[in-house]
Motif scaffolding. Structure first.
Motif, mmCIF file in Angstrom:
data_model
loop_
_atom_site.group_PDB
_atom_site.id
_atom_site.type_symbol
_atom_site.label_atom_id
_atom_site.label_comp_id
_atom_site.label_asym_id
_atom_site.label_seq_id
_atom_site.Cartn_x
_atom_site.Cartn_y
_atom_site.Cartn_z
ATOM 1 N N GLN A 125 0.815 -1.216 0.000
ATOM 2 C CA GLN A 125 0.000 0.000 0.000
ATOM 3 C C GLN A 125 0.847 1.265 0.000
ATOM 4 N N GLY A 126 2.169 1.139 -0.008
ATOM 5 C CA GLY A 126 3.037 2.309 -0.074
ATOM 6 C C GLY A 126 3.808 2.595 1.194
ATOM 7 N N TRP A 127 3.582 1.818 2.249
ATOM 8 C CA TRP A 127 4.355 1.986 3.474
ATOM 9 C C TRP A 127 5.787 1.471 3.256
ATOM 10 N N VAL A 128 6.686 1.936 4.104
ATOM 11 C CA VAL A 128 8.016 1.338 4.208
ATOM 12 C C VAL A 128 8.061 0.613 5.549
ATOM 13 N N CYS A 129 8.201 -0.709 5.513
ATOM 14 C CA CYS A 129 8.162 -1.539 6.715
ATOM 15 C C CYS A 129 9.551 -2.080 7.010
ATOM 16 N N ILE A 130 9.946 -1.970 8.257
ATOM 17 C CA ILE A 130 11.277 -2.394 8.694
ATOM 18 C C ILE A 130 11.109 -3.462 9.762
ATOM 19 N N SER A 131 11.648 -4.647 9.510
ATOM 20 C CA SER A 131 11.616 -5.741 10.476
ATOM 21 C C SER A 131 12.996 -5.839 11.105
ATOM 22 N N ALA A 132 13.086 -5.542 12.405
ATOM 23 C CA ALA A 132 14.378 -5.419 13.066
ATOM 24 C C ALA A 132 14.628 -6.564 14.036
ATOM 25 N N GLY A 133 15.809 -7.153 13.969
ATOM 26 C CA GLY A 133 16.244 -8.104 14.967
ATOM 27 C C GLY A 133 16.906 -7.379 16.126
ATOM 28 N N TYR A 134 17.226 -8.118 17.166
ATOM 29 C CA TYR A 134 17.888 -7.541 18.340
ATOM 30 C C TYR A 134 18.603 -8.663 19.071
ATOM 31 N N ARG A 135 19.565 -8.306 19.903
ATOM 32 C CA ARG A 135 20.329 -9.305 20.648
ATOM 33 C C ARG A 135 19.434 -10.026 21.658
ATOM 34 N N LEU A 136 19.771 -11.299 21.918
ATOM 35 C CA LEU A 136 18.913 -12.160 22.716
ATOM 36 C C LEU A 136 19.604 -12.598 23.997
ATOM 37 N N ARG A 137 18.770 -12.980 24.986
ATOM 38 C CA ARG A 137 19.300 -13.566 26.196
ATOM 39 C C ARG A 137 19.706 -15.021 25.927
ATOM 40 N N PRO A 138 20.631 -15.574 26.673
ATOM 41 C CA PRO A 138 21.226 -15.032 27.902
ATOM 42 C C PRO A 138 22.454 -14.160 27.672
ATOM 43 N N ALA A 139 22.829 -13.937 26.395
ATOM 44 C CA ALA A 139 24.018 -13.129 26.140
ATOM 45 C C ALA A 139 23.838 -11.692 26.632
ATOM 46 N N VAL A 140 22.610 -11.180 26.555
ATOM 47 C CA VAL A 140 22.325 -9.812 27.005
ATOM 48 C C VAL A 140 21.053 -9.818 27.840
ATOM 49 N N SER A 141 20.753 -8.696 28.464
ATOM 50 C CA SER A 141 19.545 -8.560 29.266
ATOM 51 C C SER A 141 18.676 -7.429 28.715
ATOM 52 N N PHE A 142 17.686 -7.009 29.522
ATOM 53 C CA PHE A 142 16.674 -6.106 28.985
ATOM 54 C C PHE A 142 17.247 -4.759 28.537
ATOM 55 N N SER A 143 18.216 -4.249 29.262
ATOM 56 C CA SER A 143 18.770 -2.943 28.883
ATOM 57 C C SER A 143 19.366 -2.996 27.481
ATOM 58 N N GLU A 144 19.973 -4.136 27.118
ATOM 59 C CA GLU A 144 20.534 -4.270 25.774
ATOM 60 C C GLU A 144 19.440 -4.465 24.724
ATOM 61 N N HIS A 145 18.394 -5.244 25.062
ATOM 62 C CA HIS A 145 17.264 -5.356 24.122
ATOM 63 C C HIS A 145 16.704 -3.971 23.809
#
Length: 370
Positions: free
Chosen positions: A183-203
């Motif tokens: 429909q003309g939107w620009v959609c961005i699907s983003a990954g992020y670092r996962l536990r247990p390597a990181v915690s919530f502050s890093e997410h």
């Protein structure tokens, strides 16, 4: 005894039974894994079972008392699958009612295509640019979906689910990203670092960085960064909600104009005590500056109880935040894995909600500039 047919029948019967269980029943995670597919496309499972049963009868494999018993089980399973289909067909009405309660004019499509072709295949009109880095870690990558031939529409940033320990940017909500991009939107699907390597502050830091990347760079992909919304499934809905409720309006690259939460968890992060939970739970964050929210949750969700979504709805409403809340009859966790009748209805509801939210934003901006 037709062993192959027996195994096939037993499998579909177990799947259908899991889809009819209540959220409070034992083994919630196992029931989700068993029910996730059959709950969204029961008619395809039913067609396969009907064909297999007819073939077994034609080959003489279902003669005698054992065959009659198996046929009876197949008929009962087909009835259960038909019930699942009927239940899923209530989604358009539920979405329409939720939009009407928010004063939004719904625009729902025909459900025929969703019945015949429920796989979330990317349409030819949409291009995908994969694996763009927004940080040094391999998980700090994003994909951009946009209409071929150029687009100049709003921007949506999506965060995947997976309980913060699994998942990826290629799985859930494909139908939403594909439809809006077409429909003309620009959609961005983003990954992020996962536990247990990181915690919530890093997410959260990764989510903020991905959001800032979208504000700075989506324009080069045809996006209008003056209109930017967040969306997420499960943990991604939790992450997007926290991001929106903690946005700094003085910082342009943190601005969020609306939020879409699909079967989200909204409590505190793993192992966080009362003090820490205050910064990781949307239910404990002040909603004073929050943008409009669209929340959709299934009343049969055995992974994240529907009470989580109801609590966030009430919390936002207490802060006078516009909330469109859809409670889907019979829906499990992960109802966005297919372009099913249920999820395409939600996609249409999201589109109507975002159109109304962004029009209100434009009108408010125009009034403030006068």
């Amino acid at each position: 005894m037709p062993i192959g047919y027996l195994v096939f029948l037993a499998s579909i019967t177990v799947f259908a039974a899991a889809a009819w269980t209540r959220p409070s029943d034992p083994a919630p995670h196992a029931r989700y894994l068993l029910a996730a597919s059959v709950n969204e496309i029961p008619h395809l499972f039913g067609a396969a079972l009907l064909l297999a049963t007819a073939l077994a009868w034609a080959q003489g494999d279902l003669g005698g008392p054992a065959g009659l018993i198996l046929t009876g089980v197949a008929c009962a399973t087909l009835a259960a699958l038909a019930g699942l289909l009927v239940r899923s067909l209530s989604a358009p009405v539920e979405v329409r009612s939720a939009l009407a309660a928010s004063g939004i004019q719904p625009a729902l499509r025909s459900r025929v295509r969703a019945l015949l072709a429920p796989l979330p295949l990317r349409p030819l009109s949409v291009r995908r640019v994969r694996g763009i880095a927004y940080g040094p870690d391999r998980r700090q990558r994003l994909d951009v979906y946009a209409r071929r031939g150029g687009a100049y529409g709003p921007v949506l940033v999506y965060f995947h689910g997976g309980g913060y320990y699994s998942g990826g940017r290629h799985r859930e909500a494909r139908a939403l990203l594909h439809h809006l991009a077409a429909q003309g939107w620009v959609c961005i699907s983003a990954g992020y670092r996962l536990r247990p390597a990181v915690s919530f502050s890093e997410h959260l830091a990764d989510a903020r960085t991905a959001l800032a990347w979208a504000h700075r760079n989506a324009g080069s992909h045809g996006g209008d960064t003056s209109r930017l919304v967040l969306a997420g499934s499960s943990a991604g809905a939790h992450l997007g909600s926290v991001l929106a409720l903690t946005q700094d309006l003085r910082t342009p690259h943190s601005r969020v104009d609306a939020v879409v939460g699909l079967y989200g968890y909204y409590g505190g992060y793993y192992g966080h005590g009362p003090a820490e939970a205050a910064s990781s739970s949307p239910l404990l964050l002040p909603p004073d500056e929050a943008p409009p929210f669209f929340l959709a949750h299934g009343d049969r969700d055995s992974w994240v109880p529907v009470e989580q979504a109801r609590a966030l709805r009430d919390h936002l409403a207490d802060g006078a935040v516009p909330v469109t809340y859809v409670e889907l009859s019979g829906a499990q966790h992960g109802f966005d894995l297919f372009s099913s009748v249920r999820f395409t209805s939600v996609v249409d509801g999201v589109e109507s909600f975002l159109d109304a939210a962004l029009r209100r934003q434009n009108a408010s901006t125009a009034r403030s500039s006068e």
